[in-house]
Design an enzyme around this catalytic site. Structure first.
Site, PDB file in Angstrom:
ATOM      1  N   GLU A 289      17.757  55.074  24.688  1.00 53.84           N
ATOM      2  CA  GLU A 289      16.311  55.244  24.794  1.00 53.84           C
ATOM      3  C   GLU A 289      15.894  56.661  24.392  1.00 53.84           C
ATOM      4  OE1 GLU A 289      13.982  52.495  27.842  1.00 53.84           O
ATOM      5  OE2 GLU A 289      14.239  54.498  28.648  1.00 53.84           O
ATOM      6  N   HIS A 310      41.297  43.029  24.524  1.00 56.52           N
ATOM      7  CA  HIS A 310      41.620  41.647  24.152  1.00 56.52           C
ATOM      8  C   HIS A 310      40.402  40.927  23.594  1.00 56.52           C
ATOM      9  CE1 HIS A 310      45.608  41.938  26.065  1.00 56.52           C
ATOM     10  NE2 HIS A 310      44.981  42.899  26.713  1.00 56.52           N
ATOM     11  N   LYS A 424       6.442  44.384  25.070  1.00 59.97           N
ATOM     12  CA  LYS A 424       5.498  44.136  26.168  1.00 59.97           C
ATOM     13  C   LYS A 424       4.184  43.588  25.626  1.00 59.97           C
ATOM     14  CE  LYS A 424       7.196  47.860  29.095  1.00 59.97           C
ATOM     15  NZ  LYS A 424       6.894  49.158  29.662  1.00 59.97           N
TER      16      LYS A 424
HETATM   17  O1  PA5 Z   1      13.656  55.492  31.191  1.00 60.14           O
HETATM   18  C1  PA5 Z   1      12.558  54.956  31.221  1.00 60.14           C
HETATM   19  O2  PA5 Z   1      11.491  55.602  31.162  1.00 60.14           O
HETATM   20  C2  PA5 Z   1      12.432  53.458  31.367  1.00 60.14           C
HETATM   21  O3  PA5 Z   1      13.674  52.849  31.293  1.00 60.14           O
HETATM   22  C3  PA5 Z   1      11.777  53.124  32.699  1.00 60.14           C
HETATM   23  O4  PA5 Z   1      12.565  53.661  33.732  1.00 60.14           O
HETATM   24  C4  PA5 Z   1      11.640  51.611  32.876  1.00 60.14           C
HETATM   25  O5  PA5 Z   1      10.898  51.062  31.833  1.00 60.14           O
HETATM   26  C5  PA5 Z   1      10.959  51.295  34.206  1.00 60.14           C
HETATM   27  O6  PA5 Z   1       9.718  51.934  34.280  1.00 60.14           O
HETATM   28  P1  PA5 Z   1       8.951  52.083  35.647  1.00 60.14           P
HETATM   29  O7  PA5 Z   1       9.736  52.947  36.562  1.00 60.14           O
HETATM   30  O8  PA5 Z   1       7.636  52.701  35.283  1.00 60.14           O
HETATM   31  O9  PA5 Z   1       8.781  50.706  36.226  1.00 60.14           O
END
Ligand code: PA5
Length: 448
Positions: A289, A310, A424
Site C-alpha cells: 500500500e 513444495h 469502493k
Molecule cells: O493502511 C491503511 O490506511 C488502510 O489499510 C486502512 O487501515 C484500512 O482501509 C481501514 O481503514 P479504517 O481504519 O479507516 O477503517
C-alpha cells in the site's frame, strides 16, 4: 543495542556494493526529510515518534481496559480491516501458541477477527461461536466509515445486545477511531462506549504501536511495554546514523531499490516459522500500500517454508527471474525437541537422530537460500534471536522506517493510498448507495 540483524551478502553476486552505496546521499536526505517532516506525506509521520512518545497514562489506560476485557471474555473479537487489523493479528499470532487448545490452557481469551472480509458464511459461523461464549468486542476504524468493519459491527452489536441487553453490551464494546469525526465516533459517543483515539498523524498501516494494535495485543495477554521498548531500541538506533553499512533500515531500502532498478520487481518475504505468517501479511500491506502507485513499486509476496517449498518453491527456483527474497530468520525456538533414534530406521532418518528439529529447519533455510542464489534469486536476510515482544517491536519499527525511506527513494508518497478508493466506488455504485447515482448508471451500462 538492537537484536535484529540485516545481511545482504547473498545479493552481491547480482549487484555491486558501489551500486548499493550509490543510494547513500539520497538516503541521508530522506532520513532528514523524515526527521524534519519536509517530505511527501509528512502529515503522517506520527508513527516515527510512537515508541518514545507513548506516555504512561495511555499505556495504563490500555492495560486497564485490557484487564477488564480479559476478565469477562472467553473470546474477544477484533473488528477491523487493513491497517486497523493486521498489526494486532501479526503480533498476537507470532506470540501465541500454534494450537487453539494450548491458547486456551494459557488462560488468555481466544482472539477472533471480523470486519476483514464480507463473507456471509464467515460472519454467520462467528455468530454461532459467540452464541456459546462470553465475549467482548473491539471495533477499530480510523475513518469510522469503512464498509467491512461497519457491516460486521452492525451484526455483532445486534448479537451482543440480544445476548447481554443494551446496558451490558455497552460495557463489552470498545471503539478505537478518530478523535472527533466519522460514524463510529458518533456511535461510540451516543452509546457511551469506552474509546481510544487513532492519532491524526498516523496512517492505518503504520498504526500497530497506537491503541489500534496495543489494545488487542494486551487483551490477548502480551506485554505491550516490552513491544514498545523493542521499537524504542530500534528508533534510537536508527537515529544514530544513516550510513548504509550501519543502519539496517537504510541498507534494506538501498538494496531493494538497487534490485528493483535491475528488474527485480517482486520481493518475497520468506519465513520458516508458521507463527510469522501474519507478520508477512502485515509486511505485505505495509509495503504494497505504501509503494504500489504511479505505476511503480516492488510487488510484495510471501511464502511460508518449508510448506511452500513444495508449491511455490518450483517457481522461485526456476520461474521468471524477476524475484528477490528476504528471509525472516529466527535463531532460537521457544521449545526443545530432538529427532528420536529408531532401531528399524525404515524412514532413513537416523543420520539426523539427536539433532534439534530447529537445526533441520535451519539447514533447510540455508540450503534453500544457496539454491535460490544459484538459481538467480538474490537473498536478503533479517535475523531475530528469538520471537518475543521486544524483538517484534524492533522488527516493526525497522520495517516501517525502511518502508518510508524506500518509498521516498522510489519517488512516491509512502503514506497515502489513493488506489484503494476505486473498488469502493464501484461497490457502492453497484449496491445503489445514495450519492452514487451517476456511477450506478455508468457501471450498469458497462455491464450490459
Ligand atoms: O493502511 C491503511 O490506511 C488502510 O489499510 C486502512 O487501515 C484500512 O482501509 C481501514 O481503514 P479504517 O481504519 O479507516 O477503517
Amino acid at each position: 543495542m538492537i537484536h535484529l540483524k540485516f545481511n545482504y551478502e547473498k545479493v552481491l553476486p547480482f549487484i555491486g556494493r558501489q551500486e548499493i552505496h550509490g543510494y547513500q546521499e539520497a538516503i541521508e536526505s530522506h532520513f532528514l526529510a523524515i526527521r524534519e517532516r519536509t517530505g511527501k506525506g509528512s502529515d503522517f509521520l506520527g508513527w516515527t515518534e510512537l515508541p518514545s512518545s507513548t506516555d504512561e497514562t495511555l499505556i495504563k489506560k490500555i492495560e486497564t481496559a485490557a484487564t477488564r476485557f480479559r476478565e469477562m471474555s472467553e473470546v474477544s473479537v477484533v473488528v477491523g480491516i487493513g491497517g486497523s487489523y493486521l498489526g494486532a493479528r501479526a503480533v498476537i499470532e507470532a506470540l501465541s501458541p500454534h494450537f487453539p487448545l494450548l491458547r486456551k490452557k494459557a488462560g488468555n481469551p481466544v482472539m477472533l477477527y471480523a470486519g476483514n472480509n464480507i463473507s456471509e458464511d464467515y460472519l454467520a459461523e462467528l455468530l454461532q461461536v459467540l452464541d456459546e461464549k462470553e465475549y467482548t468486542l473491539t471495533v477499530i476504524s480510523k475513518s469510522g466509515t469503512t464498509t467491512e468493519p461497519a457491516l460486521a459491527f452492525r451484526l455483532l452489536r445486534e448479537h451482543m445486545e440480544k445476548k447481554y441487553g443494551k446496558e451490558e453490551a455497552r460495557n463489552r464494546i470498545i471503539a478505537i477511531t478518530d478523535k472527533e469525526k466519522g460514524a463510529l465516533k458518533q456511535l461510540a459517543t451516543e452509546e457511551g462506549y469506552e474509546t481510544f483515539v487513532v492519532p491524526d498523524d498516523v496512517g492505518g498501516r503504520y498504526s500497530v504501536l497506537t491503541p489500534v494494535g496495543l489494545l488487542p495485543i494486551a487483551v490477548a495477554g502480551f506485554d505491550i511495554r516490552a513491544l514498545l521498548q523493542g521499537a524504542r531500541y530500534m528508533q534510537e538506533f536508527l537515529q544514530t546514523t544513516s550510513q548504509i553499512d550501519e543502519n539496517p533500515a537504510a541498507a534494506y531500502a538501498a538494496v531493494r531499490n538497487a534490485l528493483y532498478a535491475k528488474g527485480k520487481t517482486i520481493e518475497i518475504m520468506v519465513n520458516y516459522e508458521p507463527a510469522l505468517f501474519y507478520f508477512t501479511e502485515w509486511w505485505k500491506q505495509l509495503y504494497g500500500e505504501s509503494e504500489g502507485k504511479e505505476n511503480k513499486g516492488i510487488f510484495p509476496a510471501g511464502v511460508s517454508n518449508t510448506t511452500d517449498l513444495h508449491s511455490m518453491g518450483q517457481y522461485i527456483q526456476e520461474g521468471n527471474r524477476i524475484l528477490f527474497e528476504t528471509v525472516l530468520s529466527v535463531e532460537r525456538p521457544k521449545h526443545n525437541l530432538v529427532v528420536p533414534a529408531e532401531e528399524a530406521n525404515l524412514d532413513k532418518l537416523n543420520y539426523i537422530a539427536g539433532k534439534r528439529i530447529h537445526e533441520v529447519n535451519r539447514m533447510a533455510e540455508l540450503g534453500t537460500a544457496l539454491a535460490h542464489v544459484d538459481g538467480g534469486v538474490p537473498n536478503l536476510k533479517v535475523t531475530l534471536p528469538e520471537i518475543n515482544e521486544t524483538t517484534l517491536g524492533e522488527l516493526i519499527y525497522f520495517y516501517e522506517m525502511a518502508c518510508a525511506v524506500s518509498g521516498y527513494l522510489l519517488g512516491i508518497n509512502p503514506f497515502d493510498q489513493p488506489g484503494v478508493e476505486a473498488y469502493k466506488r464501484n461497490m457502492f455504485a453497484l449496491l445503489g448507495k445514495p450519492g452514487f447515482e451517476e456511477e450506478t448508471e455508468r457501471i450498469r451500462e458497462k455491464l450490459n
